[in-house]
Design an enzyme around this catalytic site. Structure first.
Site, PDB file in Angstrom:
ATOM      1  N   GLY A   7       0.850  -1.194   0.000  1.00 44.86           N
ATOM      2  CA  GLY A   7       0.000   0.000   0.000  1.00 44.86           C
ATOM      3  C   GLY A   7       0.882   1.239   0.000  1.00 44.86           C
ATOM      4  O   GLY A   7       1.358   1.656   1.062  1.00 44.86           O
ATOM      5  N   ASN A 104      -6.435   1.914   9.004  1.00 44.66           N
ATOM      6  CA  ASN A 104      -7.565   2.532   9.700  1.00 44.66           C
ATOM      7  C   ASN A 104      -8.721   1.546   9.742  1.00 44.66           C
ATOM      8  O   ASN A 104      -8.808   0.660   8.888  1.00 44.66           O
ATOM      9  CB  ASN A 104      -8.078   3.740   8.895  1.00 44.66           C
ATOM     10  CG  ASN A 104      -7.408   5.049   9.274  1.00 44.66           C
ATOM     11  OD1 ASN A 104      -6.728   5.157  10.289  1.00 44.66           O
ATOM     12  ND2 ASN A 104      -7.611   6.063   8.446  1.00 44.66           N
ATOM     13  N   ALA A 130      -0.618  12.168   7.239  1.00 41.51           N
ATOM     14  CA  ALA A 130       0.122  12.365   5.995  1.00 41.51           C
ATOM     15  C   ALA A 130      -0.844  12.743   4.890  1.00 41.51           C
ATOM     16  O   ALA A 130      -1.970  12.252   4.844  1.00 41.51           O
ATOM     17  CB  ALA A 130       0.873  11.086   5.633  1.00 41.51           C
ATOM     18  N   LYS A 186      -8.804   4.211  18.306  1.00 43.68           N
ATOM     19  CA  LYS A 186      -8.382   4.972  17.127  1.00 43.68           C
ATOM     20  C   LYS A 186      -9.516   5.020  16.097  1.00 43.68           C
ATOM     21  O   LYS A 186      -9.762   6.052  15.475  1.00 43.68           O
ATOM     22  CB  LYS A 186      -7.109   4.338  16.536  1.00 43.68           C
ATOM     23  CG  LYS A 186      -6.723   4.820  15.152  1.00 43.68           C
ATOM     24  CD  LYS A 186      -6.233   6.232  15.142  1.00 43.68           C
ATOM     25  CE  LYS A 186      -5.958   6.860  13.780  1.00 43.68           C
ATOM     26  NZ  LYS A 186      -5.766   6.097  12.617  1.00 43.68           N
ATOM     27  N   ASN A 190     -11.278   8.213  14.530  1.00 46.13           N
ATOM     28  CA  ASN A 190     -11.438   8.420  13.085  1.00 46.13           C
ATOM     29  C   ASN A 190     -12.913   8.642  12.714  1.00 46.13           C
ATOM     30  O   ASN A 190     -13.222   9.477  11.860  1.00 46.13           O
ATOM     31  CB  ASN A 190     -10.943   7.201  12.288  1.00 46.13           C
ATOM     32  CG  ASN A 190      -9.447   7.209  12.066  1.00 46.13           C
ATOM     33  OD1 ASN A 190      -8.775   6.259  12.432  1.00 46.13           O
ATOM     34  ND2 ASN A 190      -8.922   8.259  11.475  1.00 46.13           N
ATOM     35  N   ASN A 194     -13.146  11.849  10.508  1.00 52.07           N
ATOM     36  CA  ASN A 194     -13.091  11.706   9.050  1.00 52.07           C
ATOM     37  C   ASN A 194     -14.392  12.075   8.326  1.00 52.07           C
ATOM     38  O   ASN A 194     -14.356  12.890   7.398  1.00 52.07           O
ATOM     39  CB  ASN A 194     -12.611  10.291   8.688  1.00 52.07           C
ATOM     40  CG  ASN A 194     -11.201  10.029   9.183  1.00 52.07           C
ATOM     41  OD1 ASN A 194     -10.729  10.676  10.116  1.00 52.07           O
ATOM     42  ND2 ASN A 194     -10.500   9.099   8.578  1.00 52.07           N
ATOM     43  N   ASN A 253      -4.051  18.886   8.762  1.00 52.10           N
ATOM     44  CA  ASN A 253      -4.240  17.774   7.826  1.00 52.10           C
ATOM     45  C   ASN A 253      -5.659  17.720   7.278  1.00 52.10           C
ATOM     46  O   ASN A 253      -6.617  18.057   7.958  1.00 52.10           O
ATOM     47  CB  ASN A 253      -3.945  16.438   8.526  1.00 52.10           C
ATOM     48  CG  ASN A 253      -3.727  15.319   7.525  1.00 52.10           C
ATOM     49  OD1 ASN A 253      -2.987  15.490   6.562  1.00 52.10           O
ATOM     50  ND2 ASN A 253      -4.389  14.198   7.710  1.00 52.10           N
ATOM     51  N   SER A 256      -7.926  11.429   5.845  1.00 51.02           N
ATOM     52  CA  SER A 256      -7.781  10.496   4.723  1.00 51.02           C
ATOM     53  C   SER A 256      -9.103  10.354   3.963  1.00 51.02           C
ATOM     54  O   SER A 256      -9.106  10.190   2.741  1.00 51.02           O
ATOM     55  CB  SER A 256      -7.295   9.140   5.222  1.00 51.02           C
ATOM     56  OG  SER A 256      -8.133   8.661   6.244  1.00 51.02           O
TER      57      SER A 256
HETATM   58  O1  PAF Z   1      -7.459   8.993   8.682  1.00 52.07           O
HETATM   59  C1  PAF Z   1      -6.785   9.995   8.988  1.00 52.07           C
HETATM   60  O2  PAF Z   1      -6.813  11.033   8.343  1.00 52.07           O
HETATM   61  C2  PAF Z   1      -5.833   9.888  10.179  1.00 52.07           C
HETATM   62  O3  PAF Z   1      -6.054   8.657  10.803  1.00 52.07           O
HETATM   63  C3  PAF Z   1      -5.877  11.022  11.201  1.00 52.07           C
HETATM   64  C4  PAF Z   1      -4.999  10.641  12.382  1.00 52.07           C
HETATM   65  C5  PAF Z   1      -7.296  11.300  11.664  1.00 52.07           C
HETATM   66  C6  PAF Z   1      -5.240  12.277  10.681  1.00 52.07           C
HETATM   67  O4  PAF Z   1      -5.940  12.930   9.686  1.00 52.07           O
END
Ligand code: PAF
Length: 306
Positions: A7, A104, A130, A186, A190, A194, A253, A256
């Site tokens: 990946g 995730n 990222a 986690k 998310n 997200n 960020n 994702s």
């Molecule tokens: O899915 C994501 O984007 C990441 O797990 C996180 C830590 C929420 C950062 O954007």
């Protein structure tokens, strides 16, 4: 160490280039020929949080062969690609792996167990952030924590060794005796970041700043925590304290899921809020926020695919 990373998305490339630069022999595996061609031509590029740009030429291929004989396989594919990634892996890994999922979402380990020997599997998760800026090109947008653990509640030499390898590559890492609880915490975090950042089209930090969004996020965490508890999961760390920390450390960020929607791809909503909602129904627990967020993101996916 020979490390294969299955990946080559944002997290895969972040780990790939850091592990390569700390002296390991890394092979990236990716299903998309255009991504492979681009990485072969341009290499993998990383913009560090400090603004420094680094680039490295890392081997990349479509699938692993027995000859590659990796000492460690990191699985960083999207949760909906777990099955497709696991099926061919069986032939190219040692019987004891190790194969470490750093994905995730919920249900990845259960899927991997159908294809790979249980003793080969390690579970993990990361809150490193990222941003993919092109094929094989990423920006590190937030420092996080990476957890790894055996499926049973024990510690092991191999977890200790991988923890040290990750730490030397610059990732804060902990080995956990309750990795199921960590993965659930986690996933709940998310599920509360997200879909909301995706629907509101905002970077993560706005969920701390804008009260309307923060309220939905907090309700989603409370619901997810109640479902996990009813399912017998001992959450660790508490997602209510983890949420503001992750939002603050990844404030710039784009989550994702938002990156996926912006790239016209499907999302991990089924393995996050969708998973929590289905389990809530089975357990007779109320989870209206998770249900509505799932339906809205599924609707957005469908609209985009027309
Ligand atoms: O899915 C994501 O984007 C990441 O797990 C996180 C830590 C929420 C950062 O954007």
């Amino acid at each position: 160490m020979r490390i294969a990373i299955v990946g080559a998305g944002a997290i895969g490339c972040l780990f790939g280039i850091r592990l390569h630069n700390s002296g390991h022999s890394v092979i990236l595996v990716h299903h998309n020929n255009r991504t492979i061609a681009s990485i072969r031509k341009r290499g993998v590029g990383l913009r560090e949080l400090s603004g420094t740009n680094i680039r490295a030429h890392i081997e990349v291929k479509r699938s692993l062969s027995k000859k590659d004989d990796p000492d460690l396989v990191l699985l960083t594919v999207k949760a909906y690609d777990t099955e497709a990634a696991a099926r061919p892996l069986r032939k190219s890994i040692r019987s004891n792996g190790p194969v470490l999922s750093l994905q995730n979402g919920l249900g990845n380990i259960e899927t991997l167990r159908r294809y790979l020997p249980a003793e080969s599997l390690l579970a993990g998760t990361t809150t490193e952030a990222a941003l993919q800026t092109g094929p094989g090109q990423v920006a590190h947008t937030g420092k996080g924590m990476t957890w790894i653990g055996e499926l049973g509640r024990e510690t092991s030499k191999r977890c200790g060794m991988i923890k040290n390898v990750f730490r030397r590559a610059g990732f804060k890492t902990q080995a956990s005796k309750n990795i199921e609880g960590v993965i659930w915490s986690k996933a709940i975090v998310n599920s509360a970041i997200n879909p909301i950042t995706t629907l509101a089209r905002v970077p993560n930090g706005e969920l701390l700043r804008i009260p309307h969004l923060r309220a939905i996020s907090n309700e989603t965490v409370s619901e997810g925590s109640a479902v996990a508890r009813a399912h017998g999961v001992s959450l660790s760390p508490d997602p209510r304290s983890m949420l503001p920390q992750v939002l603050a450390s990844t404030k710039k960020n784009r989550s994702s899921m938002l990156q996926d929607i912006e790239a016209g791809k499907r999302t991990e909503i089924r393995q996050l809020n969708g998973w929590i909602d289905s389990l809530a129904r089975k357990l007779g627990v109320d989870a209206p926020y998770n249900r509505i967020l799932t339906e809205l993101v599924l609707g957005l996916e469908q609209y985009q695919s027309q």
